[in-house]
Design a protein around this motif. Structure first.
Motif, PDB file in Angstrom:
ATOM      1  N   GLY A  11       0.827  -1.204   0.000  1.00 17.33           N
ATOM      2  CA  GLY A  11       0.000   0.000   0.000  1.00 17.33           C
ATOM      3  C   GLY A  11       0.858   1.248   0.000  1.00 17.33           C
ATOM      4  N   PRO A  12       0.199   2.408  -0.115  1.00 16.73           N
ATOM      5  CA  PRO A  12       0.946   3.676  -0.158  1.00 16.73           C
ATOM      6  C   PRO A  12       1.717   3.920   1.144  1.00 16.73           C
ATOM      7  N   ILE A  13       2.984   4.285   0.997  1.00 20.71           N
ATOM      8  CA  ILE A  13       3.846   4.569   2.147  1.00 20.71           C
ATOM      9  C   ILE A  13       3.986   6.076   2.273  1.00 20.71           C
ATOM     10  N   ILE A  14       3.715   6.585   3.470  1.00 24.97           N
ATOM     11  CA  ILE A  14       3.813   8.021   3.729  1.00 24.97           C
ATOM     12  C   ILE A  14       5.229   8.400   4.141  1.00 24.97           C
ATOM     13  N   ASP A  15       5.840   7.573   4.982  1.00 27.14           N
ATOM     14  CA  ASP A  15       7.159   7.915   5.515  1.00 27.14           C
ATOM     15  C   ASP A  15       7.882   6.658   5.979  1.00 27.14           C
ATOM     16  N   ILE A  16       9.201   6.727   5.945  1.00 30.05           N
ATOM     17  CA  ILE A  16      10.050   5.678   6.515  1.00 30.05           C
ATOM     18  C   ILE A  16      11.070   6.385   7.399  1.00 30.05           C
ATOM     19  N   VAL A  17      11.120   5.973   8.658  1.00 24.97           N
ATOM     20  CA  VAL A  17      12.050   6.581   9.609  1.00 24.97           C
ATOM     21  C   VAL A  17      13.057   5.513  10.015  1.00 24.97           C
ATOM     22  N   HIS A  18      14.329   5.799   9.740  1.00 24.74           N
ATOM     23  CA  HIS A  18      15.402   4.868  10.075  1.00 24.74           C
ATOM     24  C   HIS A  18      16.577   5.670  10.602  1.00 24.74           C
ATOM     25  N   PHE A  19      17.026   5.340  11.811  1.00 26.96           N
ATOM     26  CA  PHE A  19      18.143   6.039  12.432  1.00 26.96           C
ATOM     27  C   PHE A  19      19.340   5.109  12.560  1.00 26.96           C
ATOM     28  N   LYS A  20      20.522   5.686  12.672  1.00 27.11           N
ATOM     29  CA  LYS A  20      21.731   4.900  12.882  1.00 27.11           C
ATOM     30  C   LYS A  20      22.303   5.119  14.283  1.00 27.11           C
ATOM     31  N   SER A  21      21.562   5.778  15.162  1.00 24.31           N
ATOM     32  CA  SER A  21      22.063   6.019  16.514  1.00 24.31           C
ATOM     33  C   SER A  21      22.157   4.695  17.270  1.00 24.31           C
ATOM     34  N   ASN A  22      22.935   4.682  18.336  1.00 29.76           N
ATOM     35  CA  ASN A  22      23.097   3.453  19.121  1.00 29.76           C
ATOM     36  C   ASN A  22      21.772   2.933  19.645  1.00 29.76           C
ATOM     37  N   LYS A  23      20.925   3.821  20.120  1.00 28.89           N
ATOM     38  CA  LYS A  23      19.657   3.414  20.703  1.00 28.89           C
ATOM     39  C   LYS A  23      18.708   2.834  19.643  1.00 28.89           C
ATOM     40  N   MET A  24      18.727   3.364  18.432  1.00 25.90           N
ATOM     41  CA  MET A  24      17.785   2.950  17.393  1.00 25.90           C
ATOM     42  C   MET A  24      18.428   2.058  16.329  1.00 25.90           C
ATOM     43  N   ARG A  25      19.622   1.588  16.576  1.00 27.40           N
ATOM     44  CA  ARG A  25      20.339   0.764  15.609  1.00 27.40           C
ATOM     45  C   ARG A  25      19.527  -0.483  15.251  1.00 27.40           C
ATOM     46  N   GLY A  26      19.427  -0.776  13.966  1.00 31.27           N
ATOM     47  CA  GLY A  26      18.737  -1.984  13.513  1.00 31.27           C
ATOM     48  C   GLY A  26      17.221  -1.896  13.563  1.00 31.27           C
ATOM     49  N   GLN A  27      16.681  -0.678  13.672  1.00 32.98           N
ATOM     50  CA  GLN A  27      15.238  -0.489  13.783  1.00 32.98           C
ATOM     51  C   GLN A  27      14.759   0.570  12.798  1.00 32.98           C
ATOM     52  N   ALA A  28      13.475   0.482  12.434  1.00 33.82           N
ATOM     53  CA  ALA A  28      12.877   1.476  11.541  1.00 33.82           C
ATOM     54  C   ALA A  28      11.369   1.501  11.766  1.00 33.82           C
ATOM     55  N   PHE A  29      10.749   2.551  11.261  1.00 32.82           N
ATOM     56  CA  PHE A  29       9.299   2.672  11.257  1.00 32.82           C
ATOM     57  C   PHE A  29       8.862   2.910   9.823  1.00 32.82           C
ATOM     58  N   VAL A  30       7.868   2.158   9.374  1.00 26.60           N
ATOM     59  CA  VAL A  30       7.301   2.331   8.036  1.00 26.60           C
ATOM     60  C   VAL A  30       5.867   2.793   8.253  1.00 26.60           C
ATOM     61  N   VAL A  31       5.541   3.977   7.724  1.00 25.48           N
ATOM     62  CA  VAL A  31       4.218   4.560   7.932  1.00 25.48           C
ATOM     63  C   VAL A  31       3.397   4.389   6.658  1.00 25.48           C
ATOM     64  N   PHE A  32       2.313   3.620   6.760  1.00 27.82           N
ATOM     65  CA  PHE A  32       1.399   3.410   5.638  1.00 27.82           C
ATOM     66  C   PHE A  32       0.257   4.420   5.723  1.00 27.82           C
ATOM     67  N   ARG A  33      -0.473   4.579   4.620  1.00 26.81           N
ATOM     68  CA  ARG A  33      -1.603   5.497   4.616  1.00 26.81           C
ATOM     69  C   ARG A  33      -2.780   4.933   5.411  1.00 26.81           C
ATOM     70  N   ASP A  34      -2.947   3.596   5.417  1.00 31.65           N
ATOM     71  CA  ASP A  34      -4.096   3.029   6.123  1.00 31.65           C
ATOM     72  C   ASP A  34      -3.715   1.767   6.896  1.00 31.65           C
ATOM     73  N   VAL A  35      -4.558   1.403   7.839  1.00 31.78           N
ATOM     74  CA  VAL A  35      -4.313   0.265   8.722  1.00 31.78           C
ATOM     75  C   VAL A  35      -4.317  -1.069   7.966  1.00 31.78           C
ATOM     76  N   PRO A  36      -5.253  -1.318   7.019  1.00 29.58           N
ATOM     77  CA  PRO A  36      -5.225  -2.612   6.322  1.00 29.58           C
ATOM     78  C   PRO A  36      -3.901  -2.891   5.601  1.00 29.58           C
ATOM     79  N   ALA A  37      -3.301  -1.873   5.013  1.00 32.28           N
ATOM     80  CA  ALA A  37      -2.008  -2.062   4.349  1.00 32.28           C
ATOM     81  C   ALA A  37      -0.939  -2.443   5.366  1.00 32.28           C
ATOM     82  N   ALA A  38      -0.939  -1.761   6.509  1.00 31.67           N
ATOM     83  CA  ALA A  38       0.035  -2.060   7.562  1.00 31.67           C
ATOM     84  C   ALA A  38      -0.183  -3.466   8.100  1.00 31.67           C
TER      85      ALA A  38
END
Length: 174
Positions: free
Chosen positions: A59-86
Motif C-alpha cells: 500500500g501507499p507509504i507516507i514515511d520511513i524513519v530509520h536512524f543509525k544512533s546506538n539506541k535505534m540501531r537496527g530499527q525502523a518505522f514504516v508509515v502506511f496510509r491506512d491500517v489494512p495495508a500495515a
C-alpha cells in the motif's frame, strides 16, 4: 542472500512459504509498522530505499524513519496510509529474510507524526514538550548514575593504591 530493491517481494510471493507463523502483536493495529532486526551494515539511504521497495506492494507509504544512533540501531518505522495495508505487511513480512536477517515486525506503540499531520491531530507544541520531557528524564538518569558511581565503595585494590600513595606523602611531611 543479499537483498536488492529489484528483487522486492510481491505480497503473493511472501505469503505462505517465507512468512513466519503469525505472531500475536502486543500493540493495537496502527498505520505505522515497527521493524527491527535490520542489518546494521547497510547505510541509511540504502536501507530506506530497500524498505520502501519491500513494503510498497502492500500500500501507499507516507514515511520511513530509520536512524543509525546506538539506541535505534537496527530499527525502523514504516508509515502506511491506512491500517489494512500495515496489517497485511505485518502478517506477510514477519520473518522475511532482509539483508540476511529475518525481519521482526509489530505495530508502533504510538501514532506517528506523519499520520497525525495527515489527520490534523499533529501539534508541534505537544511534540516539543514531549521531547523536552524525555531530555530532562535522560539528564536525570545520567546525573543519578554519576552519583551512584561516586558513592560506590572503592574496590580493595583501589584502597590499597590510595594507601600506597598516601604513605610517601606522610613520610615526606613528617
Amino acid at each position: 542472500f543479499f537483498f536488492s530493491p529489484s528483487s522486492a517481494p510481491s505480497p503473493q510471493r511472501c505469503a505462505a512459504p517465507m512468512a513466519a507463523p503469525a505472531a500475536t502483536s502486543a500493540n493495537a493495529p496502527k498505520e505505522t509498522v515497527y521493524v527491527n532486526n535490520l542489518s546494521e551494515k547497510v547505510n541509511q539511504e540504502e536501507m530506506k530505499k530497500s524498505l520502501y521497495a519491500v513494503f510498497a506492494p502492500f500500500g501507499p507509504i507516507i514515511d520511513i524513519v530509520h536512524f543509525k544512533s546506538n539506541k535505534m540501531r537496527g530499527q525502523a518505522f514504516v508509515v502506511f496510509r491506512d491500517v489494512p495495508a500495515a496489517s497485511s505487511a505485518v502478517r506477510q513480512m514477519q520473518g522475511f529474510p532482509f539483508y540476511d536477517k529475518p525481519m521482526k515486525l509489530d505495530y508502533a506503540k504510538a501514532k506517528s507524526d506523519a499520520t497525525a499531520k495527515l489527520d490534523g491531530s499533529y501539534l508541534a507544541k505537544v511534540r516539543e514538550e514531549r521531547t523536552a520531557k524525555r531530555r530532562a528524564e535522560r539528564e536525570e538518569r545520567k546525573a543519578g548514575a554519576k552519583k551512584e558511581k561516586a558513592a560506590a565503595p572503592k574496590a580493595p585494590r583501589e584502597e590499597a593504591a590510595d594507601a600506597e600513595m598516601a604513605a610517601p606523602a606522610a613520610a615526606a611531611a613528617g
